[in-house]
Design an enzyme around this catalytic site. Structure first.
Site, PDB file in Angstrom:
ATOM      1  N   HIS A   1      -5.805   2.881   1.168  1.00 42.64           N
ATOM      2  CA  HIS A   1      -5.018   4.011   1.654  1.00 42.64           C
ATOM      3  C   HIS A   1      -5.642   4.699   2.888  1.00 42.64           C
ATOM      4  O   HIS A   1      -4.976   4.927   3.889  1.00 42.64           O
ATOM      5  CB  HIS A   1      -4.827   5.049   0.549  1.00 42.64           C
ATOM      6  CG  HIS A   1      -4.263   4.486  -0.726  1.00 42.64           C
ATOM      7  ND1 HIS A   1      -3.326   3.484  -0.745  1.00 42.64           N
ATOM      8  CD2 HIS A   1      -4.506   4.777  -2.025  1.00 42.64           C
ATOM      9  CE1 HIS A   1      -3.016   3.199  -2.000  1.00 42.64           C
ATOM     10  NE2 HIS A   1      -3.720   3.963  -2.795  1.00 42.64           N
TER      11      HIS A   1
ATOM     12  N   ASP B   1       0.899  -1.140   0.000  1.00 45.02           N
ATOM     13  CA  ASP B   1       0.000   0.000   0.000  1.00 45.02           C
ATOM     14  C   ASP B   1       0.939   1.190   0.000  1.00 45.02           C
ATOM     15  O   ASP B   1       1.587   1.470   1.011  1.00 45.02           O
ATOM     16  CB  ASP B   1      -0.883   0.009   1.248  1.00 45.02           C
ATOM     17  CG  ASP B   1      -1.891   1.138   1.188  1.00 45.02           C
ATOM     18  OD1 ASP B   1      -1.481   2.285   0.917  1.00 45.02           O
ATOM     19  OD2 ASP B   1      -3.086   0.891   1.390  1.00 45.02           O
ATOM     20  N   HIS B   2       1.050   1.883  -1.129  1.00 46.29           N
ATOM     21  CA  HIS B   2       2.143   2.851  -1.242  1.00 46.29           C
ATOM     22  C   HIS B   2       2.005   4.009  -0.252  1.00 46.29           C
ATOM     23  O   HIS B   2       2.973   4.693   0.044  1.00 46.29           O
ATOM     24  CB  HIS B   2       2.326   3.325  -2.688  1.00 46.29           C
ATOM     25  CG  HIS B   2       1.344   4.357  -3.142  1.00 46.29           C
ATOM     26  ND1 HIS B   2       0.092   4.039  -3.583  1.00 46.29           N
ATOM     27  CD2 HIS B   2       1.428   5.707  -3.227  1.00 46.29           C
ATOM     28  CE1 HIS B   2      -0.549   5.147  -3.916  1.00 46.29           C
ATOM     29  NE2 HIS B   2       0.241   6.181  -3.717  1.00 46.29           N
TER      30      HIS B   2
END
Ligand code: BG6
Length: 507
Positions: free
Chosen positions: A261, A198-199
């Site tokens: 996010h 999950d950046h």
């Protein structure tokens, strides 16, 4: 003029003491955009900072009939366009370490060929049997790749070497598909070998949430339902759906942003202090938060959520299309480009503090922030003259990364007048330095085997449980998404969601 580093001895601390072992990164779907835009530029950023191991290689594995040379050319272009300053030179140094293997993802022969190729690379580059497999393909190929890797013996760790897999989002499209994917992953790899990206967790400012809370003594005593009225988490984007209509139509903001996010950020804000900063201790606490979030009955969803679609408007002086006029979007689409939800965490810390999560495309600006809105003082001394807004702690994730505290101060002069003022900490001013893409940190952590900033199987499933219950309510509802004009802060209905006396921030 002294540079930031001369002014601030912290410059030295910015260098990492951690170093990764030699390894090969195999990118499945290497001809796609992610490799060119993010992965290769980030690897060269690591090289620039001296963080790439001495023995290192990349194998691009994909269907297109590319050669080593054509793969290298695209990678070089990627670094040139998207990389940090001076990283193209680093690509030139590493150019020979990039090779390409053409194969169908379903064909076992491709994986036998890969196994042989990896052995040759181990001999030539001293990569010692250490491999990281990066799934950057459409999710439909994941199960074949995982099964073939296991069948080819490539997921087994032998003689102290490591084999790890990084899985890109979307991780499933509901609880059922996510659980099925977790089962496929765990049939091939142990959980400690798995790194679900999950950046947002790779963003410095997201990691700073834990530092702010647990490296300081002054915030934590206030960090609960006694003092916090509510929390607003916003991820607003100014871009529209662009060329991704096909993907976006199937996901909407709820699947694309909120399930991953925003809920990840929320868990970091809401979690209890972990026993240690280890991957499992941190993730155990995050999962506890998710488990405590109430699932919705379909009938409650309408009252606790707002969804909307952008309509045509003007943006930066230009006319822009509404969502339904975007290329590839059906005229009668009901996919939401705006979603706001009220989540309730049923635990001692947060029982009376709602968390409001909101994300949308085509907002007036790109901004990600967490606003901790404190309660009003118990008694107002400054009759009719108190600050308009209660205290707020604002964590600015992007852009203008920083932390701000809002409080009331006396306006100079003979009258007692109170006005809102701010104390402001800015990352750029305090630390200087280049902004590093979140993929750099995450790739390095995967090489180091540190899963703290990756989502564990149970986290992903718990998040889907909550989001599934919202989607189920929307499906049953006869109401269509509201409209909001592109370039505005969303539909009016979203204000009602917050309840009396609260307003959405318009950053
Ligand atoms: C991605 C979403 O995960 O995150 C995109 O699929 C979105 O739709 C992007 O634009 C936002 O990321 P960032 O880092 O630009 O905030």
């Amino acid at each position: 003029m002294p540079t930031h580093n001369e002014l601030d001895p912290l410059g030295d601390e910015l260098r990492s003491a951690r170093s990764a072992k030699p390894c090969v990164l195999v990118i499945f779907g290497a001809t796609g955009d992610l490799t060119k835009r993010k992965l290769v530029p980030s690897l060269m950023g690591l090289s620039k900072d001296g963080l790439l191991p001495s023995g290192f290689a990349v194998v691009g594995f994909a269907r297109r009939p590319w050669t080593d040379d054509s793969f290298r050319k695209v990678c070089a272009e990627g670094v040139e366009t998207f990389g940090r300053q001076d990283t193209p030179e680093h690509f030139e140094q590493h150019r020979d370490a990039f090779t390409y293997l053409q194969s169908n993802f379903h064909n076992p022969e491709g994986y036998a060929e890969l196994r042989e190729k990896l052995k040759l690379i181990d001999n030539a580059r001293g990569t010692a049997g250490n491999r990281i497999f990066y799934l950057a393909t459409p999710p439909s190929a994941y199960s074949s790749i995982l099964e073939n890797l296991a069948n080819a013996g490539l997921s087994t760790e032998e003689d102290g070497s490591f084999a790890r897999v990084i899985v890109e989002k979307p991780f499933g499209r509901d609880l059922g598909t996510a659980t099925a994917l977790n089962n496929q992953v765990s049939a091939a790899f142990h959980e400690r070998q798995v790194f679900r990206i999950d950046h947002y967790l790779g963003k410095e400012t997201v990691q700073n949430i834990l530092a702010l809370r647990f490296a300081n003594g002054i915030f934590e005593p206030l960090w609960n339902e006694k003092f916090v009225d509510h929390v607003q988490i916003t991820v607003a984007e100014s871009i529209g759906v662009g060329s991704r209509a096909g993907y976006f139509e199937e996901s909407g903001v709820i699947r694309d942003m909120i399930q991953n996010h925003l809920m990840q950020v929320m868990t970091l804000v809401a979690m209890e202090p972990p026993a240690a900063m280890t991957a499992d201790a941190v993730r155990d606490e995050k999962v506890k938060v998710l488990k405590a979030i109430r699932t919705f009955d379909p009938a409650q969803v309408e009252e606790a959520t707002v969804r909307a679609q952008y309509t045509s408007g003007s943006f930066g002086g230009k006319d822009v299309n509404g969502y339904r006029q975007e290329e590839g979007v059906p005229e009668d689409s009901v996919t939401e480009t705006y979603a706001a939800v009220r989540l309730q965490i049923d635990n001692w810390r947060w029982s009376r503090t709602p968390f409001f999560l909101r994300s949308a495309k085509r907002m007036p600006r790109r901004v990600t922030e967490v606003a901790i809105q404190f309660k009003q003082p118990p008694h107002m001394l400054f009759d009719g003259a108190q600050a308009k807004q209660p205290n707020m702690l604002l964590l600015r994730i992007q852009p203008d990364e920083g932390v701000a505290m809002r409080f009331g101060a006396k306006v100079p002069g003979p009258d007692v007048r109170i006005r809102d003022v701010r104390m402001d900490f800015r990352y750029g001013t305090a630390f200087g330095g280049e902004t590093v893409d979140s993929y750099e940190r995450l790739l390095l952590d995967a090489m180091l085997g540190d899963g703290t900033l990756f989502a564990r199987a149970d986290e992903v499933e718990e998040a889907w449980r909550i989001v599934d219950s919202i989607i189920a309510g929307w499906k049953l509802s006869s109401k269509l998404p509201e409209g909001y004009v592109a370039g505005t802060w969303g539909p009016k209905q979203a204000d009602i969601l917050l309840g009396v006396g609260r307003t959405w921030r318009r950053p």
